[in-house]
Design a protein around this motif. Structure first.
Motif, short mmCIF file in Angstrom:
data_model
loop_
_atom_site.label_atom_id
_atom_site.label_comp_id
_atom_site.label_asym_id
_atom_site.label_seq_id
_atom_site.Cartn_x
_atom_site.Cartn_y
_atom_site.Cartn_z
N TRP A 75 0.85 -1.19 0.00
CA TRP A 75 0.00 0.00 0.00
C TRP A 75 0.89 1.24 0.00
O TRP A 75 2.01 1.20 0.53
CB TRP A 75 -0.91 0.01 1.23
CG TRP A 75 -1.94 -1.07 1.22
CD1 TRP A 75 -1.88 -2.27 1.87
CD2 TRP A 75 -3.19 -1.05 0.53
NE1 TRP A 75 -3.01 -3.00 1.62
CE2 TRP A 75 -3.84 -2.28 0.80
CE3 TRP A 75 -3.83 -0.12 -0.29
CZ2 TRP A 75 -5.09 -2.60 0.28
CZ3 TRP A 75 -5.08 -0.43 -0.82
CH2 TRP A 75 -5.71 -1.65 -0.53
N SER A 76 0.39 2.33 -0.54
CA SER A 76 1.21 3.54 -0.64
C SER A 76 1.66 4.04 0.73
O SER A 76 2.75 4.61 0.87
CB SER A 76 0.45 4.65 -1.37
OG SER A 76 -0.74 4.99 -0.69
N THR A 77 0.85 3.81 1.74
CA THR A 77 1.20 4.26 3.09
C THR A 77 2.31 3.42 3.72
O THR A 77 2.86 3.78 4.76
CB THR A 77 -0.03 4.23 4.00
OG1 THR A 77 -0.64 2.93 3.91
CG2 THR A 77 -1.04 5.29 3.59
N GLU A 78 2.66 2.30 3.09
CA GLU A 78 3.70 1.41 3.61
C GLU A 78 5.01 1.51 2.84
O GLU A 78 6.03 0.96 3.27
CB GLU A 78 3.20 -0.05 3.56
CG GLU A 78 1.93 -0.31 4.36
CD GLU A 78 1.36 -1.69 4.09
OE1 GLU A 78 1.71 -2.30 3.05
OE2 GLU A 78 0.59 -2.18 4.92
N ALA A 79 5.00 2.20 1.70
CA ALA A 79 6.16 2.16 0.80
C ALA A 79 7.41 2.74 1.45
O ALA A 79 8.52 2.23 1.24
CB ALA A 79 5.84 2.91 -0.49
N ALA A 80 7.27 3.80 2.22
CA ALA A 80 8.43 4.50 2.76
C ALA A 80 8.97 3.88 4.05
O ALA A 80 10.01 4.33 4.55
CB ALA A 80 8.08 5.96 3.02
N GLN A 81 8.32 2.87 4.55
CA GLN A 81 8.68 2.34 5.86
C GLN A 81 10.14 1.91 5.93
O GLN A 81 10.59 1.06 5.17
CB GLN A 81 7.78 1.14 6.19
CG GLN A 81 7.96 0.60 7.59
CD GLN A 81 6.94 -0.49 7.90
OE1 GLN A 81 5.92 -0.60 7.25
NE2 GLN A 81 7.24 -1.30 8.91
N ASP A 82 10.91 2.55 6.82
CA ASP A 82 12.31 2.23 7.09
C ASP A 82 13.19 2.37 5.84
O ASP A 82 14.25 1.76 5.74
CB ASP A 82 12.43 0.82 7.67
CG ASP A 82 13.75 0.59 8.40
OD1 ASP A 82 14.25 1.55 9.02
OD2 ASP A 82 14.30 -0.52 8.32
N ALA A 83 12.77 3.19 4.88
CA ALA A 83 13.51 3.31 3.62
C ALA A 83 14.72 4.23 3.76
O ALA A 83 14.69 5.22 4.48
CB ALA A 83 12.59 3.84 2.52
N ASP A 84 15.78 3.89 3.03
CA ASP A 84 16.95 4.75 2.92
C ASP A 84 16.74 5.83 1.87
O ASP A 84 17.45 6.84 1.86
CB ASP A 84 18.17 3.92 2.51
CG ASP A 84 18.47 2.82 3.50
OD1 ASP A 84 18.94 3.13 4.61
OD2 ASP A 84 18.24 1.63 3.17
#
Length: 222
Positions: free
Chosen positions: A50-59
């Motif tokens: 989901w779009s709300t999960e894409a950035a999770q813990d991303a570098d």
């Protein structure tokens, strides 16, 4: 590196393919359910979320959506990225062709500054790149560093570790990174400017950026 991509159109989908091919851990999303990206996920090994999960813990986060849809993003959509992770913004303002009139941009706010304002506290991490290259060239024309005629891409954003990481990613993808100044100077690579849509080398990009003017041409005004 963990990379979150919000938007799976021509640029977002191409970056999913190329970055996964380079061995990065890619999470990709669109405006619908993850199941709608099952073919892209199967092809690339990326994880559809989901779009709300894409950035999770991303570098690194990449936002690649129609400009008119930016205000519809949840205000916290990139907050779960690692502190200081750059937020690449690839969008363009196409008032006649797609987006309609966006008053702040028409009145002189650079497109990426406008996007950054919609990303709240993470707006300071926004970096502009990939907005002016044809997606097929992004997919097919990357070459090793030092190759004659290597296509260069302008990168606008605040100096620091985040911008340096974006420089490294552009180089990994097979293109020469060129400093395009601050995010406030990103108008130099907007649609209608000398660099937009061109496959110049580094010297050509620097020359084109220097020749740019802030006034929008008629084609790119509402």
């Amino acid at each position: 590196m963990k990379i979150g991509i919000i938007g799976a159109g021509f640029i977002g989908g191409t970056l999913t393919r190329k970055l996964a091919e380079l061995g990065h851990e890619v999470r990709v999303s669109n405006s619908r359910a993850p199941e709608t990206l099952s073919e892209l996920a199967a092809e690339t090994g990326a994880t559809a979320v989901w779009s709300t999960e894409a950035a999770q813990d991303a570098d690194l986060v990449i936002v690649s959506i129609p400009q008119k849809n930016t205000p519809d993003l949840p205000s916290n959509i990139v907050e779960s990225a690692k502190p200081g992770a750059p937020i690449i913004e690839t969008n363009n303002y196409y008032p006649q062709q797609r987006d309609g009139l966006i008053a702040d941009i028409e009145n002189g706010t650079p497109e990426s500054v406008w996007v950054a304002q919609h990303l709240g506290d993470r707006g300071a991490d926004v970096v502009k790149v990939f907005n002016g290259i044809y997606w097929k060239h992004l997919l097919e024309k990357g070459v090793p560093a030092g190759t004659d005629g290597r296509i260069a891409l302008p990168i606008a954003g605040a100096d620091g570790a985040g911008k340096k990481l974006v420089f490294d990613v552009v180089d990994q993808l097979g293109f020469d990174p060129v400093d395009g100044g601050t995010l406030e100077q990103s108008w130099r690579q907007h649609p209608g400017t000398p660099v937009y849509g061109k496959d110049y080398d580094a010297d050509g990009v620097k020359k084109a950026l220097a020749e740019a003017t802030a006034e929008r041409t008629a084609e790119w005004r509402a």
